[in-house]
Write a protein that holds these residues in place. Structure first.
Motif, mmCIF file in Angstrom:
data_model
loop_
_atom_site.group_PDB
_atom_site.id
_atom_site.type_symbol
_atom_site.label_atom_id
_atom_site.label_comp_id
_atom_site.label_asym_id
_atom_site.label_seq_id
_atom_site.Cartn_x
_atom_site.Cartn_y
_atom_site.Cartn_z
ATOM 1 N N PHE A 81 0.834 -1.201 0.000
ATOM 2 C CA PHE A 81 0.000 0.000 0.000
ATOM 3 C C PHE A 81 0.869 1.252 0.000
ATOM 4 C CE2 PHE A 81 -2.480 3.360 1.955
ATOM 5 C CZ PHE A 81 -3.659 3.290 1.254
ATOM 6 N N LEU A 82 1.866 1.274 0.873
ATOM 7 C CA LEU A 82 2.744 2.438 0.948
ATOM 8 C C LEU A 82 3.527 2.622 -0.355
ATOM 9 C CD1 LEU A 82 3.717 4.705 2.790
ATOM 10 C CD2 LEU A 82 5.511 3.173 3.584
ATOM 11 N N GLY A 83 4.021 1.515 -0.928
ATOM 12 C CA GLY A 83 4.735 1.602 -2.191
ATOM 13 C C GLY A 83 3.855 2.118 -3.314
ATOM 14 N N ASN A 84 2.601 1.691 -3.330
ATOM 15 C CA ASN A 84 1.668 2.149 -4.349
ATOM 16 C C ASN A 84 1.423 3.647 -4.226
ATOM 17 O OD1 ASN A 84 -0.679 2.391 -6.077
ATOM 18 N ND2 ASN A 84 -0.915 0.187 -5.857
ATOM 19 N N ILE A 85 1.197 4.115 -3.009
ATOM 20 C CA ILE A 85 0.939 5.541 -2.790
ATOM 21 C C ILE A 85 2.168 6.380 -3.143
ATOM 22 C CG2 ILE A 85 0.436 7.261 -1.002
ATOM 23 C CD1 ILE A 85 -1.977 5.559 -1.754
ATOM 24 N N ILE A 86 3.339 5.912 -2.740
ATOM 25 C CA ILE A 86 4.565 6.681 -2.987
ATOM 26 C C ILE A 86 4.867 6.786 -4.478
ATOM 27 C CG2 ILE A 86 7.084 6.594 -2.728
ATOM 28 C CD1 ILE A 86 6.615 5.670 0.136
ATOM 29 N N THR A 87 4.757 5.682 -5.218
ATOM 30 C CA THR A 87 5.054 5.759 -6.653
ATOM 31 C C THR A 87 4.002 6.573 -7.394
ATOM 32 O OG1 THR A 87 3.975 3.626 -7.037
ATOM 33 C CG2 THR A 87 6.373 3.623 -6.738
ATOM 34 N N ARG A 88 2.758 6.517 -6.952
ATOM 35 C CA ARG A 88 1.717 7.335 -7.582
ATOM 36 C C ARG A 88 1.923 8.818 -7.294
ATOM 37 N NH1 ARG A 88 -1.948 4.514 -10.157
ATOM 38 N NH2 ARG A 88 -2.253 2.349 -9.607
ATOM 39 N N ALA A 89 2.635 9.120 -6.210
ATOM 40 C CA ALA A 89 2.963 10.515 -5.900
ATOM 41 C C ALA A 89 4.150 11.004 -6.735
ATOM 42 C CB ALA A 89 3.268 10.658 -4.416
ATOM 43 N N GLY A 90 4.746 10.131 -7.528
ATOM 44 C CA GLY A 90 5.830 10.524 -8.417
ATOM 45 C C GLY A 90 7.214 10.278 -7.855
ATOM 46 N N VAL A 91 7.310 9.590 -6.734
ATOM 47 C CA VAL A 91 8.620 9.317 -6.146
ATOM 48 C C VAL A 91 9.113 7.980 -6.689
ATOM 49 C CG1 VAL A 91 9.880 8.948 -4.000
ATOM 50 C CG2 VAL A 91 7.983 10.577 -4.065
ATOM 51 N N HIS A 92 10.232 8.006 -7.406
ATOM 52 C CA HIS A 92 10.827 6.805 -7.981
ATOM 53 C C HIS A 92 12.315 6.786 -7.653
ATOM 54 C CE1 HIS A 92 7.266 5.824 -10.403
ATOM 55 N NE2 HIS A 92 7.153 7.130 -10.584
ATOM 56 N N LEU A 93 12.907 5.625 -7.736
ATOM 57 C CA LEU A 93 14.348 5.520 -7.556
ATOM 58 C C LEU A 93 15.045 6.251 -8.691
ATOM 59 C CD1 LEU A 93 14.658 1.739 -6.621
ATOM 60 C CD2 LEU A 93 14.954 3.689 -5.093
ATOM 61 N N PRO A 94 16.211 6.865 -8.425
ATOM 62 C CA PRO A 94 16.951 7.515 -9.515
ATOM 63 C C PRO A 94 17.675 6.467 -10.356
ATOM 64 C CG PRO A 94 18.141 7.718 -7.444
ATOM 65 C CD PRO A 94 16.833 7.060 -7.118
ATOM 66 N N GLY A 95 17.993 6.829 -11.549
ATOM 67 C CA GLY A 95 18.800 5.960 -12.397
ATOM 68 C C GLY A 95 17.987 5.020 -13.253
ATOM 69 N N ASP A 96 18.691 3.985 -13.742
ATOM 70 C CA ASP A 96 18.091 3.024 -14.670
ATOM 71 C C ASP A 96 17.884 1.683 -13.992
ATOM 72 O OD1 ASP A 96 18.220 4.959 -16.629
ATOM 73 O OD2 ASP A 96 20.199 4.295 -17.335
ATOM 74 N N ILE A 97 16.864 0.969 -14.477
ATOM 75 C CA ILE A 97 16.567 -0.353 -13.930
ATOM 76 C C ILE A 97 17.363 -1.447 -14.644
ATOM 77 C CG2 ILE A 97 14.582 -0.834 -15.417
ATOM 78 C CD1 ILE A 97 13.212 -2.030 -12.913
ATOM 79 N N ASP A 98 17.877 -1.141 -15.830
ATOM 80 C CA ASP A 98 18.681 -2.115 -16.566
ATOM 81 C C ASP A 98 19.775 -1.391 -17.345
ATOM 82 O OD1 ASP A 98 17.353 -0.962 -18.687
ATOM 83 O OD2 ASP A 98 16.178 -2.735 -19.180
ATOM 84 N N TYR A 99 20.646 -2.165 -18.003
ATOM 85 C CA TYR A 99 21.765 -1.582 -18.746
ATOM 86 C C TYR A 99 21.346 -0.974 -20.081
ATOM 87 C CZ TYR A 99 24.818 -3.799 -15.348
ATOM 88 O OH TYR A 99 25.439 -4.169 -14.189
ATOM 89 N N SER A 100 20.145 -1.262 -20.540
ATOM 90 C CA SER A 100 19.703 -0.706 -21.822
ATOM 91 C C SER A 100 19.131 0.704 -21.665
ATOM 92 C CB SER A 100 18.670 -1.629 -22.475
ATOM 93 O OG SER A 100 17.504 -1.695 -21.683
ATOM 94 N N GLY A 101 19.077 1.216 -20.440
ATOM 95 C CA GLY A 101 18.655 2.605 -20.236
ATOM 96 C C GLY A 101 17.214 2.793 -19.822
ATOM 97 N N THR A 102 16.531 1.749 -19.447
ATOM 98 C CA THR A 102 15.155 1.891 -18.970
ATOM 99 C C THR A 102 15.191 2.515 -17.579
ATOM 100 O OG1 THR A 102 14.560 -0.136 -20.150
ATOM 101 C CG2 THR A 102 12.998 0.677 -18.505
ATOM 102 N N SER A 103 14.673 3.738 -17.459
ATOM 103 C CA SER A 103 14.741 4.433 -16.174
ATOM 104 C C SER A 103 13.607 3.963 -15.264
ATOM 105 C CB SER A 103 14.653 5.944 -16.376
ATOM 106 O OG SER A 103 13.369 6.291 -16.844
ATOM 107 N N PHE A 104 13.817 4.102 -13.981
ATOM 108 C CA PHE A 104 12.769 3.756 -13.012
ATOM 109 C C PHE A 104 11.535 4.629 -13.229
ATOM 110 C CE2 PHE A 104 16.419 2.038 -10.641
ATOM 111 C CZ PHE A 104 15.913 0.802 -10.292
ATOM 112 N N ASP A 105 11.751 5.890 -13.638
ATOM 113 C CA ASP A 105 10.627 6.799 -13.886
ATOM 114 C C ASP A 105 9.747 6.346 -15.044
ATOM 115 O OD1 ASP A 105 11.168 8.540 -11.839
ATOM 116 O OD2 ASP A 105 12.404 9.870 -13.058
#
Length: 200
Positions: free
Chosen positions: A77-101
């Motif tokens: 629940f907290l993770g859902n609310i936080i990501t919907r508020a626009g808070v994401h980890l900085p950087g990329d999730i993989d080496y191909s450049g897919t950002s967390f945002d």
């Protein structure tokens, strides 16, 4: 998906059906009416009869599952609310450049996440389930105590009444979070917006 939502809504109509006669409690059920978590306004609430003819081991297993699911749902629940508020980890999730945002919120994230990332999450959760999130040392004071002699955070400084109060708070927060994340998932499928959460 619409049929699943319809089934949920149809199932909720049972709440308005005439009440059945309450069966008398067995002696074993009476033993559970004084357990932690039996609180007003519902008191001892076992509508599915999962504790009929149950022993303490069965009760402890169900309490363990309730506490674990409550903790997971609080995080969800907290993770859902936080990501919907626009808070994401900085950087990329993989080496191909897919950002967390760039990963969408809610269920859509599962389909948008790289397969290797999803497998890593599943492997990590499995590792936690098998080796970490359980009473490894046998030192647990109660069902769901996973401190294992290392994580204390001042728990041993509390008196017994405070410990019971904090455990009851955790149970209630877990129960509320289970309904909360279910509500968010249903509303996400229905669409629209929710106050404080925004567009689904």
């Amino acid at each position: 998906m619409k049929s699943a939502i319809f089934a949920l809504l149809a199932g909720s109509a049972v709440a308005f059906a005439p009440a059945m006669k309450k069966a008398p409690s067995t002696a074993l059920n009476m033993a559970f009416e004084s357990e932690l978590g039996v609180q007003p306004p519902l008191g001892f609430f076992d509508p599915l009869g999962m504790l009929n003819d149950a022993d303490q081991e069965r009760f402890d297993r169900l309490r363990y599952v309730e506490v674990k699911h409550g903790r997971i749902c609080q995080l969800a629940f907290l993770g859902n609310i936080i990501t919907r508020a626009g808070v994401h980890l900085p950087g990329d999730i993989d080496y191909s450049g897919t950002s967390f945002d760039s990963i969408p919120d809610g269920w859509a994230a599962v389909g948008a996440m790289p397969e290797a990332g999803l497998l890593q999450i599943i492997a990590f959760v499995g590792l936690l389930e098998l080796f970490v999130m359980k009473d490894v040392t046998g030192e647990g004071e109660f069902v769901g105590d996973f401190r294992n002699g290392s994580l204390d955070f001042g728990w041993d400084t509390f008196d017994e009444e405070t410990k019971l109060q904090k455990r009851a708070i955790e149970l209630n927060n877990g129960r509320a979070a289970q309904f909360g994340i279910l509500g968010l998932m249903v509303h996400e499928q229905l669409g629209g917006s929710i106050p404080l959460v925004g567009e689904m």
